[in-house]
Design an enzyme around this catalytic site. Structure first.
Site, PDB file in Angstrom:
ATOM      1  N   LEU A  30      63.895  -9.072  11.034  1.00 47.09           N
ATOM      2  CA  LEU A  30      63.883  -7.880  11.882  1.00 47.09           C
ATOM      3  C   LEU A  30      62.866  -6.862  11.381  1.00 47.09           C
ATOM      4  O   LEU A  30      62.704  -6.663  10.173  1.00 47.09           O
ATOM      5  CB  LEU A  30      65.283  -7.269  11.933  1.00 47.09           C
ATOM      6  CG  LEU A  30      66.385  -8.188  12.453  1.00 47.09           C
ATOM      7  CD1 LEU A  30      67.709  -7.434  12.551  1.00 47.09           C
ATOM      8  CD2 LEU A  30      66.024  -8.805  13.791  1.00 47.09           C
ATOM      9  N   GLU A  32      60.388  -3.087  12.882  1.00 50.34           N
ATOM     10  CA  GLU A  32      60.511  -1.860  13.687  1.00 50.34           C
ATOM     11  C   GLU A  32      60.599  -2.158  15.183  1.00 50.34           C
ATOM     12  O   GLU A  32      61.211  -1.394  15.932  1.00 50.34           O
ATOM     13  CB  GLU A  32      59.324  -0.923  13.423  1.00 50.34           C
ATOM     14  CG  GLU A  32      59.375  -0.208  12.088  1.00 50.34           C
ATOM     15  CD  GLU A  32      60.642   0.628  11.903  1.00 50.34           C
ATOM     16  OE1 GLU A  32      61.051   1.327  12.846  1.00 50.34           O
ATOM     17  OE2 GLU A  32      61.239   0.545  10.806  1.00 50.34           O
ATOM     18  N   HIS A  34      62.215  -4.659  16.566  1.00 49.14           N
ATOM     19  CA  HIS A  34      63.636  -4.936  16.836  1.00 49.14           C
ATOM     20  C   HIS A  34      64.455  -3.649  16.763  1.00 49.14           C
ATOM     21  O   HIS A  34      65.362  -3.439  17.565  1.00 49.14           O
ATOM     22  CB  HIS A  34      64.187  -5.946  15.833  1.00 49.14           C
ATOM     23  CG  HIS A  34      63.525  -7.291  15.886  1.00 49.14           C
ATOM     24  ND1 HIS A  34      62.694  -7.749  14.893  1.00 49.14           N
ATOM     25  CD2 HIS A  34      63.567  -8.262  16.834  1.00 49.14           C
ATOM     26  CE1 HIS A  34      62.267  -8.960  15.209  1.00 49.14           C
ATOM     27  NE2 HIS A  34      62.777  -9.289  16.382  1.00 49.14           N
ATOM     28  N   GLY A 144      61.113  -7.391  23.836  1.00 44.44           N
ATOM     29  CA  GLY A 144      59.869  -6.650  23.658  1.00 44.44           C
ATOM     30  C   GLY A 144      58.793  -7.116  24.622  1.00 44.44           C
ATOM     31  O   GLY A 144      58.713  -8.298  24.962  1.00 44.44           O
ATOM     32  N   LYS A 146      55.722  -7.356  23.953  1.00 47.44           N
ATOM     33  CA  LYS A 146      54.683  -8.175  23.323  1.00 47.44           C
ATOM     34  C   LYS A 146      54.771  -9.610  23.852  1.00 47.44           C
ATOM     35  O   LYS A 146      53.769 -10.268  24.046  1.00 47.44           O
ATOM     36  CB  LYS A 146      54.825  -8.177  21.800  1.00 47.44           C
ATOM     37  CG  LYS A 146      53.718  -8.988  21.116  1.00 47.44           C
ATOM     38  CD  LYS A 146      53.848  -8.991  19.644  1.00 47.44           C
ATOM     39  CE  LYS A 146      54.995  -9.839  19.186  1.00 47.44           C
ATOM     40  NZ  LYS A 146      54.843 -11.297  19.480  1.00 47.44           N
ATOM     41  N   GLN A 150      57.460 -14.226  28.232  1.00 49.73           N
ATOM     42  CA  GLN A 150      58.868 -14.534  27.943  1.00 49.73           C
ATOM     43  C   GLN A 150      59.794 -13.652  28.777  1.00 49.73           C
ATOM     44  O   GLN A 150      60.789 -14.126  29.338  1.00 49.73           O
ATOM     45  CB  GLN A 150      59.137 -14.330  26.443  1.00 49.73           C
ATOM     46  CG  GLN A 150      60.610 -14.388  26.075  1.00 49.73           C
ATOM     47  CD  GLN A 150      60.842 -14.395  24.582  1.00 49.73           C
ATOM     48  OE1 GLN A 150      60.721 -15.424  23.951  1.00 49.73           O
ATOM     49  NE2 GLN A 150      61.189 -13.248  24.008  1.00 49.73           N
ATOM     50  N   VAL A 173      55.790  -2.278  19.759  1.00 45.95           N
ATOM     51  CA  VAL A 173      55.634  -1.348  18.631  1.00 45.95           C
ATOM     52  C   VAL A 173      54.463  -1.857  17.787  1.00 45.95           C
ATOM     53  O   VAL A 173      54.346  -3.062  17.529  1.00 45.95           O
ATOM     54  CB  VAL A 173      56.925  -1.272  17.789  1.00 45.95           C
ATOM     55  CG1 VAL A 173      56.746  -0.314  16.610  1.00 45.95           C
ATOM     56  CG2 VAL A 173      58.096  -0.827  18.664  1.00 45.95           C
ATOM     57  N   SER A 183      57.351 -10.935  13.694  1.00 43.86           N
ATOM     58  CA  SER A 183      57.863 -11.562  12.477  1.00 43.86           C
ATOM     59  C   SER A 183      56.787 -12.449  11.847  1.00 43.86           C
ATOM     60  O   SER A 183      56.751 -12.646  10.642  1.00 43.86           O
ATOM     61  CB  SER A 183      59.097 -12.399  12.805  1.00 43.86           C
ATOM     62  OG  SER A 183      60.023 -11.614  13.525  1.00 43.86           O
TER      63      SER A 183
HETATM   64  O1  PAF Z   1      61.682 -13.454  21.216  1.00 43.34           O
HETATM   65  C1  PAF Z   1      62.420 -14.095  20.452  1.00 43.34           C
HETATM   66  O2  PAF Z   1      62.680 -13.691  19.308  1.00 43.34           O
HETATM   67  C2  PAF Z   1      63.003 -15.416  20.927  1.00 43.34           C
HETATM   68  O3  PAF Z   1      62.127 -16.094  21.757  1.00 43.34           O
HETATM   69  C3  PAF Z   1      64.383 -15.253  21.599  1.00 43.34           C
HETATM   70  C4  PAF Z   1      64.266 -14.455  22.881  1.00 43.34           C
HETATM   71  C5  PAF Z   1      65.352 -14.588  20.643  1.00 43.34           C
HETATM   72  C6  PAF Z   1      64.942 -16.637  21.965  1.00 43.34           C
HETATM   73  O4  PAF Z   1      65.097 -17.446  20.835  1.00 43.34           O
END
Ligand code: PAF
Length: 277
Positions: A30, A32, A34, A144, A146, A150, A173, A183
């Site tokens: 995790l 900033e 998140h 997010g 970014k 997704q 961010v 990450s």
């Molecule tokens: O963005 C992420 O961290 C991942 O793709 C998610 C949405 C948690 C699914 O595993």
């Protein structure tokens, strides 16, 4: 804050949480970005669930899965300090029980860009997020920007399956030098870390050209490629100037659009994007 690992424990813990309920799905490590999702969730909801699960099904490259950074103890500390009510940190079997044999596949919006570069990636994302939505039953879910494609894939999936959850996207961010928080940044060596803000500079350059009147998709893509070419460590996978809704490439930017790119620095693959409105 409760930390649960099985479906049964999760069900029991959820029963005592007030509504509305927000969920922040994560793969851990995790940062900033998140934190900002958790903060937004706190503003909107009476209780917050964070899920921490490095989902093997969304990694088209097994070595990328093995190398994905993990630090659960620190992640739990961050959740505690952010006032999270419940963390679901399942083992693989709790998400995919023995005999699991279902895949959620989203159509056209999952095909270009990340979908083309990472075959099977969005099947893995849509499948795990559908499971997490079903298990947590939150009213709102936070992601997010970014990961722009997704968000679009998850929105399509939730709408098509009639899942009663509002999908909320939150701003990217950035580090002070413009690098989008991810990450994956933890795996950049010093030289790669110094080079990585080139993504944001390339995007910002094209945003500036658009503001100056440039409307040719080819020239905006060429502009981004030109900036990226000035950085020897940047190995470009794609640059895109696409329709914001469909993510199909544009010849002329005559509607809301999204600039995006994927660039490798050694073994680390970074993505970033900026909207053109
Ligand atoms: O963005 C992420 O961290 C991942 O793709 C998610 C949405 C948690 C699914 O595993």
């Amino acid at each position: 804050m409760q930390v649960v690992r099985s479906r049964a424990e999760l069900r029991a813990a959820l029963a005592s949480l007030p509504r509305p309920l927000g969920v922040v799905p994560t793969m851990g490590w995790l940062h900033e970005g998140h934190r900002s999702l958790i903060e937004r969730s706190r503003l909107d909801n009476a209780a917050i669930v964070v899920t921490i699960f490095v989902n093997p099904r969304q990694f088209n490259d097994p070595s990328d899965f093995e190398r994905y950074p993990r630090k659960e103890a620190e992640d739990l500390e961050i959740c505690r300090s952010q006032g999270v009510d419940l963390v679901f940190a399942p083992d693989v079997d709790a998400v995919y029980p023995p005999g699991f044999d279902t895949t959620v596949r989203v159509g056209a919006i999952a095909e270009p860009l990340e979908g083309a570069a990472r075959p099977g990636h969005f099947d893995g994302v849509a499948t795990v997020v559908a499971i997490l939505f079903a298990l947590v039953g939150a009213d709102r879910a936070y992601f997010g920007r970014k990961d722009a494609q997704q968000v679009r894939v998850i929105r399509r999936m939730a709408a098509d399956l009639g899942l009663p959850v509002e999908v909320i996207d939150c701003p990217t961010v950035r580090e002070p030098d413009g690098l989008a928080l991810s990450s994956r940044n933890a795996r950049l060596g010093p030289a790669e870390r110094a080079a990585a803000p080139i993504l944001h500079r390339a995007l910002a350059g094209a945003v500036g050209a658009y503001a100056g009147g440039e409307r040719s998709g080819d020239r905006l893509r060429a502009h981004m490629r030109g900036v990226l070419a000035s950085e020897p460590l940047a190995d470009v996978e794609y640059v895109s100037c696409a329709d914001d809704a469909t993510l199909r490439e544009l010849d002329v930017v005559d509607r809301p659009a999204l600039l995006s790119m994927a660039v490798r620095f050694g073994g680390v693959r970074l993505i970033d994007n900026e909207p053109l409105a």
